[in-house]
Design a protein around this motif. Structure first.
Motif, PDB file in Angstrom:
ATOM      1  N   UNK A   1       0.892  -0.942   0.048  1.00  0.00           N
ATOM      2  CA  UNK A   1      -0.211  -0.424  -0.013  1.00  0.00           C
ATOM      3  C   UNK A   1       1.275   1.380  -0.076  1.00  0.00           C
ATOM      4  N   UNK A   2       0.929   2.643  -0.926  1.00  0.00           N
ATOM      5  CA  UNK A   2       1.685   3.635  -1.085  1.00  0.00           C
ATOM      6  C   UNK A   2       0.965   4.619   0.361  1.00  0.00           C
ATOM      7  N   UNK A   3       1.996   5.267   0.536  1.00  0.00           N
ATOM      8  CA  UNK A   3       1.696   6.363   1.069  1.00  0.00           C
ATOM      9  C   UNK A   3       1.655   7.620   0.747  1.00  0.00           C
ATOM     10  N   UNK A   4      -0.460   7.845   0.947  1.00  0.00           N
ATOM     11  CA  UNK A   4      -0.574   9.119   0.946  1.00  0.00           C
ATOM     12  C   UNK A   4      -0.655   9.704   1.643  1.00  0.00           C
ATOM     13  N   UNK A   5       0.151  11.060   2.162  1.00  0.00           N
ATOM     14  CA  UNK A   5       0.390  11.746   3.034  1.00  0.00           C
ATOM     15  C   UNK A   5      -0.508  13.300   2.639  1.00  0.00           C
ATOM     16  N   UNK A   6      -0.165  14.330   3.519  1.00  0.00           N
ATOM     17  CA  UNK A   6      -0.786  15.483   3.035  1.00  0.00           C
ATOM     18  C   UNK A   6       0.443  16.507   3.776  1.00  0.00           C
ATOM     19  N   UNK A   7       1.324  16.033   3.032  1.00  0.00           N
ATOM     20  CA  UNK A   7       2.506  17.052   3.504  1.00  0.00           C
ATOM     21  C   UNK A   7       1.928  18.896   3.996  1.00  0.00           C
ATOM     22  N   UNK A   8       2.858  19.275   5.257  1.00  0.00           N
ATOM     23  CA  UNK A   8       2.746  20.938   5.164  1.00  0.00           C
ATOM     24  C   UNK A   8       3.182  21.813   4.151  1.00  0.00           C
ATOM     25  N   UNK A   9       4.103  21.879   2.942  1.00  0.00           N
ATOM     26  CA  UNK A   9       3.953  22.026   2.402  1.00  0.00           C
ATOM     27  C   UNK A   9       2.214  22.845   1.531  1.00  0.00           C
ATOM     28  N   UNK A  10       1.685  21.282   1.543  1.00  0.00           N
ATOM     29  CA  UNK A  10       0.359  21.853   1.126  1.00  0.00           C
ATOM     30  C   UNK A  10      -0.903  22.814   1.795  1.00  0.00           C
ATOM     31  N   UNK A  11      -0.510  23.228   2.761  1.00  0.00           N
ATOM     32  CA  UNK A  11      -1.930  23.383   3.830  1.00  0.00           C
ATOM     33  C   UNK A  11      -0.865  25.050   4.099  1.00  0.00           C
ATOM     34  N   UNK A  12      -1.951  25.636   3.903  1.00  0.00           N
ATOM     35  CA  UNK A  12      -2.299  27.362   4.866  1.00  0.00           C
ATOM     36  C   UNK A  12      -1.831  26.786   6.226  1.00  0.00           C
ATOM     37  N   UNK A  13      -0.729  27.603   6.682  1.00  0.00           N
ATOM     38  CA  UNK A  13      -0.294  27.141   8.547  1.00  0.00           C
ATOM     39  C   UNK A  13      -0.478  28.316   8.875  1.00  0.00           C
ATOM     40  N   UNK A  14      -0.372  29.725   8.719  1.00  0.00           N
ATOM     41  CA  UNK A  14      -1.430  30.592   9.686  1.00  0.00           C
ATOM     42  C   UNK A  14      -1.399  31.565   9.709  1.00  0.00           C
ATOM     43  N   UNK A  15      -1.942  32.583  10.371  1.00  0.00           N
ATOM     44  CA  UNK A  15      -2.444  33.476  10.314  1.00  0.00           C
ATOM     45  C   UNK A  15      -2.254  34.442   9.181  1.00  0.00           C
ATOM     46  N   UNK A  16      -1.121  35.025   8.227  1.00  0.00           N
ATOM     47  CA  UNK A  16      -0.211  35.162   7.576  1.00  0.00           C
ATOM     48  C   UNK A  16      -0.767  34.959   6.423  1.00  0.00           C
ATOM     49  N   UNK A  17      -0.780  33.841   6.075  1.00  0.00           N
ATOM     50  CA  UNK A  17      -1.116  32.733   5.070  1.00  0.00           C
ATOM     51  C   UNK A  17      -2.618  32.888   4.551  1.00  0.00           C
ATOM     52  N   UNK A  18      -3.663  32.723   5.867  1.00  0.00           N
ATOM     53  CA  UNK A  18      -4.976  33.055   5.744  1.00  0.00           C
ATOM     54  C   UNK A  18      -5.228  34.597   4.788  1.00  0.00           C
ATOM     55  N   UNK A  19      -4.857  35.772   5.411  1.00  0.00           N
ATOM     56  CA  UNK A  19      -4.945  36.921   5.554  1.00  0.00           C
ATOM     57  C   UNK A  19      -4.458  37.476   4.085  1.00  0.00           C
ATOM     58  N   UNK A  20      -3.404  36.533   3.726  1.00  0.00           N
ATOM     59  CA  UNK A  20      -3.207  37.501   1.596  1.00  0.00           C
ATOM     60  C   UNK A  20      -4.194  36.839   1.449  1.00  0.00           C
ATOM     61  N   UNK A  21      -4.990  35.738   1.015  1.00  0.00           N
ATOM     62  CA  UNK A  21      -5.962  35.588   0.587  1.00  0.00           C
ATOM     63  C   UNK A  21      -7.278  36.242   0.671  1.00  0.00           C
ATOM     64  N   UNK A  22      -7.675  36.195   1.887  1.00  0.00           N
ATOM     65  CA  UNK A  22      -8.359  36.849   2.461  1.00  0.00           C
ATOM     66  C   UNK A  22      -8.944  39.169   2.425  1.00  0.00           C
ATOM     67  N   UNK A  23      -7.762  38.847   2.145  1.00  0.00           N
ATOM     68  CA  UNK A  23      -7.333  40.253   1.663  1.00  0.00           C
ATOM     69  C   UNK A  23      -7.510  41.336   0.726  1.00  0.00           C
ATOM     70  N   UNK A  24      -7.443  40.248  -0.054  1.00  0.00           N
ATOM     71  CA  UNK A  24      -7.648  40.388  -2.223  1.00  0.00           C
ATOM     72  C   UNK A  24      -8.081  38.874  -2.962  1.00  0.00           C
ATOM     73  N   UNK A  25      -8.865  38.594  -2.828  1.00  0.00           N
ATOM     74  CA  UNK A  25      -9.238  36.866  -2.803  1.00  0.00           C
ATOM     75  C   UNK A  25      -9.443  37.429  -5.135  1.00  0.00           C
TER      76      UNK A  25
END
Length: 133
Positions: A1-25
């Motif tokens: 069975x292959x290992x299928x993960x969801x690495x940190x590099x594919x996630x928005x992790x901090x408030x700044x990342x979310x703010x970047x999207x909310x500011x001007x989608x």
């Protein structure tokens, strides 16, 4: 069975990342019980952040189910998506959807995001304002 993960590099992790999207989608896609806001990024791959508030989805089990299905749907389709930062918000009524309906809604959202990103790309290419970091 292959290992299928969801690495940190594919996630928005901090408030700044979310703010970047909310500011001007750049893109907004609605579906029953969900809203996706997206903004082009320069990191070379698509990332996702999930927001399932207690105000909209009362039970923790339902919030967790939404996030689990959204992560899996994104993981399976993220290779086809352009380089975007996506914030997926759970809205009222998402807890009323069964798993199959929720998966169909998510699949449709990814397809619309892909299509709208292509349109946005071609519409803003001559002006040079497509991506701002």
């Amino acid at each position: 069975m292959s290992r299928q993960g969801f690495p940190r590099s594919l996630r928005l992790l901090n408030a700044g990342d979310f703010r970047y999207v909310f500011a001007q989608a750049d893109l907004k896609v609605h579906a029953k019980g969900m809203l996706a806001l997206a903004r082009f990024n320069s990191c070379g791959h698509t990332r996702i952040g999930l927001v399932a508030g207690k105000k909209n989805v009362k039970l923790a089990v339902q919030r967790n189910r939404f996030k689990r299905l959204a992560r899996e749907s994104f993981r399976l389709r993220q290779q086809q998506l352009p380089t975007l930062d996506i914030v997926l918000l759970a809205r009222r009524g998402v807890d009323d959807l069964d798993n199959a309906t929720l998966q169909r809604q998510l699949h449709g959202m990814w397809k619309r995001l892909q299509r709208d990103a292509r349109r946005f790309d071609t519409a803003s290419a001559p002006t040079g304002t497509k991506r701002d970091a």
